[in-house]
Scaffold this motif. Structure first.
Motif, PDB file in Angstrom:
ATOM      1  N   UNK A  65      44.900  36.841  28.682  1.00 33.51           N
ATOM      2  CA  UNK A  65      44.406  38.355  28.013  1.00 33.51           C
ATOM      3  C   UNK A  65      45.207  39.957  28.196  1.00 33.51           C
ATOM      4  N   UNK A  66      45.501  40.590  27.160  1.00 31.59           N
ATOM      5  CA  UNK A  66      46.580  41.723  27.276  1.00 31.59           C
ATOM      6  C   UNK A  66      45.458  43.019  27.308  1.00 31.59           C
ATOM      7  N   UNK A  67      44.295  42.562  26.983  1.00 36.63           N
ATOM      8  CA  UNK A  67      43.149  44.044  27.173  1.00 36.63           C
ATOM      9  C   UNK A  67      42.705  44.297  29.014  1.00 36.63           C
ATOM     10  N   UNK A  68      43.446  45.003  29.533  1.00 37.61           N
ATOM     11  CA  UNK A  68      43.382  45.464  30.973  1.00 37.61           C
ATOM     12  C   UNK A  68      42.100  45.693  31.299  1.00 37.61           C
ATOM     13  N   UNK A  69      41.375  46.102  30.143  1.00 37.78           N
ATOM     14  CA  UNK A  69      39.818  46.249  31.185  1.00 37.78           C
ATOM     15  C   UNK A  69      38.950  45.185  30.660  1.00 37.78           C
ATOM     16  N   UNK A  70      39.617  44.733  29.290  1.00 38.36           N
ATOM     17  CA  UNK A  70      38.850  43.115  29.452  1.00 38.36           C
ATOM     18  C   UNK A  70      38.570  42.774  31.134  1.00 38.36           C
ATOM     19  N   UNK A  71      39.826  42.072  31.722  1.00 38.66           N
ATOM     20  CA  UNK A  71      40.398  41.574  32.743  1.00 38.66           C
ATOM     21  C   UNK A  71      39.592  42.434  34.400  1.00 38.66           C
ATOM     22  N   UNK A  72      39.913  43.563  34.239  1.00 38.14           N
ATOM     23  CA  UNK A  72      39.123  43.961  35.232  1.00 38.14           C
ATOM     24  C   UNK A  72      37.150  43.988  35.311  1.00 38.14           C
ATOM     25  N   UNK A  73      37.089  44.096  34.413  1.00 34.08           N
ATOM     26  CA  UNK A  73      35.607  44.019  34.005  1.00 34.08           C
ATOM     27  C   UNK A  73      34.829  42.682  34.273  1.00 34.08           C
ATOM     28  N   UNK A  74      35.785  41.512  34.239  1.00 35.06           N
ATOM     29  CA  UNK A  74      35.714  40.005  34.337  1.00 35.06           C
ATOM     30  C   UNK A  74      36.448  39.293  35.593  1.00 35.06           C
ATOM     31  N   UNK A  75      37.265  39.625  36.022  1.00 39.72           N
ATOM     32  CA  UNK A  75      38.073  39.529  37.017  1.00 39.72           C
ATOM     33  C   UNK A  75      37.367  39.926  38.118  1.00 39.72           C
ATOM     34  N   UNK A  76      38.098  38.235  39.177  1.00 37.36           N
ATOM     35  CA  UNK A  76      38.307  39.226  40.693  1.00 37.36           C
ATOM     36  C   UNK A  76      39.795  38.894  41.128  1.00 37.36           C
ATOM     37  N   UNK A  77      40.730  38.558  40.278  1.00 40.75           N
ATOM     38  CA  UNK A  77      42.199  38.812  40.983  1.00 40.75           C
ATOM     39  C   UNK A  77      42.591  38.815  39.525  1.00 40.75           C
ATOM     40  N   UNK A  78      43.846  38.647  39.297  1.00 41.51           N
ATOM     41  CA  UNK A  78      44.618  39.217  37.780  1.00 41.51           C
ATOM     42  C   UNK A  78      46.365  38.558  38.218  1.00 41.51           C
ATOM     43  N   UNK A  79      46.740  37.961  37.967  1.00 44.27           N
ATOM     44  CA  UNK A  79      48.260  37.197  37.935  1.00 44.27           C
ATOM     45  C   UNK A  79      49.132  38.070  37.033  1.00 44.27           C
ATOM     46  N   UNK A  80      49.595  38.739  37.130  1.00 45.89           N
ATOM     47  CA  UNK A  80      50.960  39.242  36.626  1.00 45.89           C
ATOM     48  C   UNK A  80      51.684  39.143  36.164  1.00 45.89           C
ATOM     49  N   UNK A  81      52.390  37.965  34.697  1.00 50.25           N
ATOM     50  CA  UNK A  81      53.268  37.320  34.622  1.00 50.25           C
ATOM     51  C   UNK A  81      54.434  38.048  33.907  1.00 50.25           C
ATOM     52  N   UNK A  82      56.261  37.346  34.090  1.00 51.28           N
ATOM     53  CA  UNK A  82      57.405  38.541  33.807  1.00 51.28           C
ATOM     54  C   UNK A  82      58.109  37.434  33.323  1.00 51.28           C
ATOM     55  N   UNK A  83      58.432  36.574  32.796  1.00 54.92           N
ATOM     56  CA  UNK A  83      60.018  36.178  32.185  1.00 54.92           C
ATOM     57  C   UNK A  83      59.865  34.646  33.249  1.00 54.92           C
ATOM     58  N   UNK A  84      58.328  34.335  32.781  1.00 53.24           N
ATOM     59  CA  UNK A  84      57.913  32.258  32.924  1.00 53.24           C
ATOM     60  C   UNK A  84      57.251  32.819  34.085  1.00 53.24           C
ATOM     61  N   UNK A  85      57.479  33.755  35.148  1.00 49.57           N
ATOM     62  CA  UNK A  85      56.534  33.471  36.195  1.00 49.57           C
ATOM     63  C   UNK A  85      55.686  34.285  36.955  1.00 49.57           C
ATOM     64  N   UNK A  86      55.039  34.307  37.654  1.00 48.37           N
ATOM     65  CA  UNK A  86      53.845  35.083  38.057  1.00 48.37           C
ATOM     66  C   UNK A  86      54.886  36.196  39.068  1.00 48.37           C
ATOM     67  N   UNK A  87      55.062  37.227  39.118  1.00 51.92           N
ATOM     68  CA  UNK A  87      55.560  38.238  40.019  1.00 51.92           C
ATOM     69  C   UNK A  87      54.488  38.996  41.100  1.00 51.92           C
ATOM     70  N   UNK A  88      52.756  38.695  40.470  1.00 51.90           N
ATOM     71  CA  UNK A  88      52.134  39.852  41.076  1.00 51.90           C
ATOM     72  C   UNK A  88      50.941  39.517  41.570  1.00 51.90           C
ATOM     73  N   UNK A  89      50.180  39.214  42.151  1.00 52.46           N
ATOM     74  CA  UNK A  89      49.098  39.131  42.175  1.00 52.46           C
ATOM     75  C   UNK A  89      48.221  39.879  42.271  1.00 52.46           C
ATOM     76  N   UNK A  90      47.150  40.348  41.873  1.00 54.17           N
ATOM     77  CA  UNK A  90      46.627  41.653  42.498  1.00 54.17           C
ATOM     78  C   UNK A  90      44.889  41.243  41.987  1.00 54.17           C
ATOM     79  N   UNK A  91      44.161  41.981  43.843  1.00 56.82           N
ATOM     80  CA  UNK A  91      42.832  42.115  43.594  1.00 56.82           C
ATOM     81  C   UNK A  91      42.519  43.242  42.848  1.00 56.82           C
ATOM     82  N   UNK A  92      41.218  43.016  41.438  1.00 51.46           N
ATOM     83  CA  UNK A  92      40.714  43.051  40.796  1.00 51.46           C
ATOM     84  C   UNK A  92      40.613  45.306  41.701  1.00 51.46           C
ATOM     85  N   UNK A  93      39.787  45.184  42.888  1.00 50.80           N
ATOM     86  CA  UNK A  93      39.391  46.154  43.087  1.00 50.80           C
ATOM     87  C   UNK A  93      40.133  47.406  43.725  1.00 50.80           C
TER      88      UNK A  93
END
Lengths: 332, 498
Positions: free
Chosen positions: B456-484
């Protein structure tokens, strides 16, 4: 250059040249004025029909009834002439046939524009209806004693070139096709009506919003196709020197194939006069000249089928390559 | 107020006894950006069509430019400078850019012949007026959505637009394209005093672009005011009639259990590069990134729709080979695509048929024919479980609202009991109220042991539903973020970093 190569016309032209080379290198008699004139003569009827089918296809519709209109117009015109004016000129014959065609075309237009019925369904119905009515109510016997104007027309020639065996004759009706093609080209390219036909084929709702009178455009299209079909039918009878109610019907797919090969999209919105003419010549050569390189008559249909598959397949594949890769995601 | 260009008062409209608009007031001020917000079915499109003269109002006053107009046809609205850009842009994909821009004018002038030089001149003028550069001789089918949008704007301006109404203008645009579009529109607003009315339900967008906000609900104006009077919570409250507070999804994975899905060193066409992540049972993991970052490609690769070049994918510790979506389905991976209308549903078919399409094989009776009793049993089970709001499951899916359609897609998958669900843009085009319900449903599914991957590109949606978020750029995962440990601004700024 890249744009030119991607154009469908270029592709058809290349196919055409290759086919001619293959045939000509195997049988040198192909490269004679006589062959060229014969092929041109063979392209006239298919060509005029194809011009009509072209505008229907551009508008996003399809017409399969045009052959029935053609034979209906031919046969009834000959009957009328024999009954009332056996000595009338060929121009009278063409005018009557054109008017009959126009009338039948307007019947198609009525169902399509008024009731918004799918064009394939309507014209499949009228194909059967027109032909059936012709056989039942007008006549089912071949007329071989045609009015003298037709006999003269069949023999007419504008250019005569002596050949090793006999002479090569160019029939004047080739100019009829040329005239129709030029008329169509002007109509499609330089009139608002023509642009409306493209608009209708590209996005029917937007065409209505833009202010086009869609109903009127549809009446024009199907009426005009009827008129051209009447003229084409008359040409067919004139060249054959007879009126056979079983002729012409059955040519539909060849004509539609020529138009599609020439680059018109069956989904509407695209198609050109030049491309269609090239498509017609390709189909006519495939029908008439494959025999010169030893392809038996029964195989000609297979070859035509192959040409259609390849000729329409390559552009489709090119398009998909150019577009999104993930387009076929129907499963999810 | 002297600055009002268009003022509607007490507008009502009913269709066959159903009241679509009740006593609606709306004021459009010259040279300002207005947003009309409301949930699906709130009457937004009816209101627009009344402004455009497509529908006739039953009661109410329509005052435009100081003139009180009794009856209004589309052509009258156009004459007063009202231009509507619908979502399909009313453009012709088969005609050139130049012709598309000039066509309306040619038709309106009642021309019979086309003067191609003039067509080009008109189009070049129109594009110069909005200061954009688009090649004139390519067909519209070949230009990007953003350019189509600009072509529609150029066309509107050419017809002396003084109010441009745009329906969901940013759908299918990337961040950069949205910025470019709005900079063009702002120029028209400042230089030519054109007023804009955007219809939108992307709350963040509404708050960032508009100067005035009008909220309607159930065919009534709920509030109308300056942008500063609103924040996210008030918008949601005005749109839905109640406040929605989303709890974030607290999940502590049981690390003693093996992961449900494990992806190692995945390389795949066209641009996925060295992807590594795990998904555990009960987790909801978000994937975000700009358009073109590879987030959709990742979903497609996991669903067997993108050729995998190298790497290992294991499900329940068993390596799997995903060559096609059939393989993915067989291994318990489900995928809800971004564009559910064209890729996820048979719109003309009944809700019931859509729900059972995936599991029809298991619903056969004796003789191998489908068993109507089994089918209707399963259908009613899912219609109830997912609370799909319909009078009759035999109705076609396109009679449902966006949120309910999405539930049908989910029901279809859930019926086949997948282990991993990949949801691509699960709430695109879904209004706020149904969005909340869909989010709760996702949490419930995860709670029952499913693993969810939400793109999703709806950040509030991801913050409200996920426990982790993977951030992608140029075809790869650049960061893993804990939503808390993050918030919306932090993620947004990370997204546009290079």
């Amino acid at each position: 250059m890249k744009r030119l190569l991607r154009r469908n016309e270029t592709l058809v032209a290349i196919t055409l040249v290759v086919l001619c080379l293959v045939i000509g290198l195997n049988n040198p008699t192909f490269f004679t004025v006589g062959t060229v004139f014969t092929l041109l003569r063979g392209s006239i009827v298919t060509g005029i029909f194809a011009m009509g089918v072209l505008i229907v296809i551009i508008s996003g519709g399809i017409d399969v009834s045009f052959t029935a209109i053609g034979v209906f117009a031919l046969y009834s015109t000959v009957k009328l002439m024999l009954a009332y004016a056996p000595d009338a000129s060929i121009w009278v014959a063409f005018s009557i046939a054109g008017l009959i065609g126009l009338g039948l075309g307007l019947i198609n237009a009525f169902f399509i524009a008024k009731f918004k019925l799918p064009t394939l369904i309507v014209t499949l119905g009228t194909l059967s209806m027109f032909h059936g009515f012709l056989l039942f109510a007008i006549g089912n016997q071949i007329i071989r004693d045609v009015p003298p104007a037709l006999t003269e027309f069949a023999r007419a020639t504008v250019i005569e070139i002596p050949q090793a065996r006999g002479t090569a004759n160019l029939h004047p009706a080739v100019f009829l096709l040329v005239a129709v093609a030029i008329l169509m080209w002007i109509l499609l390219r330089y009139t608002m009506l023509g642009r409306g036909i493209y608009a209708l084929g590209g996005a029917p709702e937007a065409a209505e919003r833009a202010g086009f009178n869609v109903t009127r455009i549809q009446y024009f299209i199907y009426g005009f196709v009827g008129l051209l079909s009447g003229v084409a039918g008359m040409t067919f009878g004139g060249l054959a020197r007879q009126a056979n109610p079983q002729d012409i019907v059955g040519m539909e797919l060849n004509v539609i194939a020529a138009v599609v090969l020439g680059g018109a999209y069956l989904t509407g919105g695209r198609g050109t006069v030049i491309g269609t003419l090239l498509g017609v010549i390709l189909v006519v050569i495939a029908n008439n000249s494959l025999i010169l390189i030893g392809v038996p008559t029964v195989w000609q249909r297979v070859v035509i089928g192959l040409i259609i598959l390849i000729g329409t397949g390559i552009p489709a594949i090119q398009e998909r390559r150019a577009g999104k890769i993930t387009s076929g995601l129907a499963e999810a | 107020m002297t600055n009002a260009f268009l003022r509607l008062t007490g507008i009502s409209k009913s269709f066959a006894g159903v009241q679509a608009l009740r006593d609606v007031d709306l004021t459009i001020e010259r040279g300002r950006v207005h947003c009309l917000v409301g949930e699906n079915g709130s009457g937004k499109s009816t209101l627009i069509k009344i402004i455009a003269g497509v529908y006739q109002r039953d009661t109410g006053e329509y005052v435009i430019d100081g003139k009180n107009l009794a009856r209004l046809q589309p052509i009258d609205a156009i004459r007063e400078g009202v231009q509507v850009i619908y979502q399909d842009f009313s453009l012709f994909p088969n005609l050139t850019v130049a012709e598309n821009i000039a066509l309306n004018e040619e038709v309106a002038e009642g021309r019979r012949w086309v003067n191609w030089q003039q067509v080009r001149n008109v189009a070049a003028d129109a594009l110069a007026q909005i200061e954009v550069n688009i090649p004139l001789d390519v067909t519209v089918g070949e230009v990007s959505v953003a350019n189509k949008q600009l072509i529609a704007v150029a066309k509107a301006m050419r017809q002396n637009a003084r109010l441009i109404i745009m329906d969901e203008p940013t759908t299918a645009l990337t961040e950069r394209e949205i910025r470019a579009l709005f900079s063009v529109l702002r120029k028209l607003q400042e230089r030519d005093g054109v007023a804009f009315l955007f219809v939108s339900h992307k709350l963040d967008e509404v708050l960032s672009i508009s100067e005035k906000i009008i909220v309607i609900r159930n065919g009534k104006t709920v509030s109308e005011g300056e942008r500063d009077e609103y924040d996210r919570a008030r918008l949601v409250y005005d749109m839905t009639g109640h406040s929605i507070t989303e709890k974030s999804y607290d999940f502590e994975p049981d690390l003693s259990q093996p992961p449900l899905l494990k992806v190692e060193n995945l390389n795949a066409e066209p641009m996925l590069n060295d992807i590594n992540f795990e998904l555990r049972a009960g987790e909801i993991v978000g994937v975000t990134g700009l358009l073109g970052s590879g987030r959709t490609e990742l979903a497609l690769a996991l669903y067997g729709m993108q050729p995998i070049k190298s790497g290992r994918i294991t499900i329940d510790q068993k390596p799997v080979d995903l060559r096609s979506n059939r393989d993915a389905i067989a291994h318990g991976i489900g995928y809800v695509p971004e564009d559910r209308l064209s890729e996820g549903l048979f719109l003309e078919q009944s809700i019931a048929k859509n729900v059972v399409v995936r599991t029809i094989e298991s619903l056969r009776g004796s003789l191998g024919l489908t068993d109507p009793a089994k089918i209707s049993g399963q259908v009613s089970q899912w219609v109830d479980a997912l609370r799909i709001k319909t009078a009759d499951p035999a109705l076609p899916v396109n009679t449902l609202s966006g949120g309910n359609q999405q539930r049908v897609v989910l029901a279809k998958w859930l019926a086949s009991n997948p282990k991993v669900m990949i949801l691509n843009g699960p709430t695109v085009g879904v209004d706020v109220g149904s969005k909340e319900e869909l989010h709760n449903l996702m949490k419930k599914l995860a709670g029952e042991g499913m693993g969810l991957l939400v793109i999703s590109d709806d950040i509030p949606e991801l913050l409200g539903t996920c426990n982790r978020i993977l951030l992608m750029r140029n075809g790869t995962i650049v960061e893993e973020i804990n939503t808390k440990e993050t918030n919306e601004n932090k993620i947004s700024s990370k997204l546009i970093e290079d």
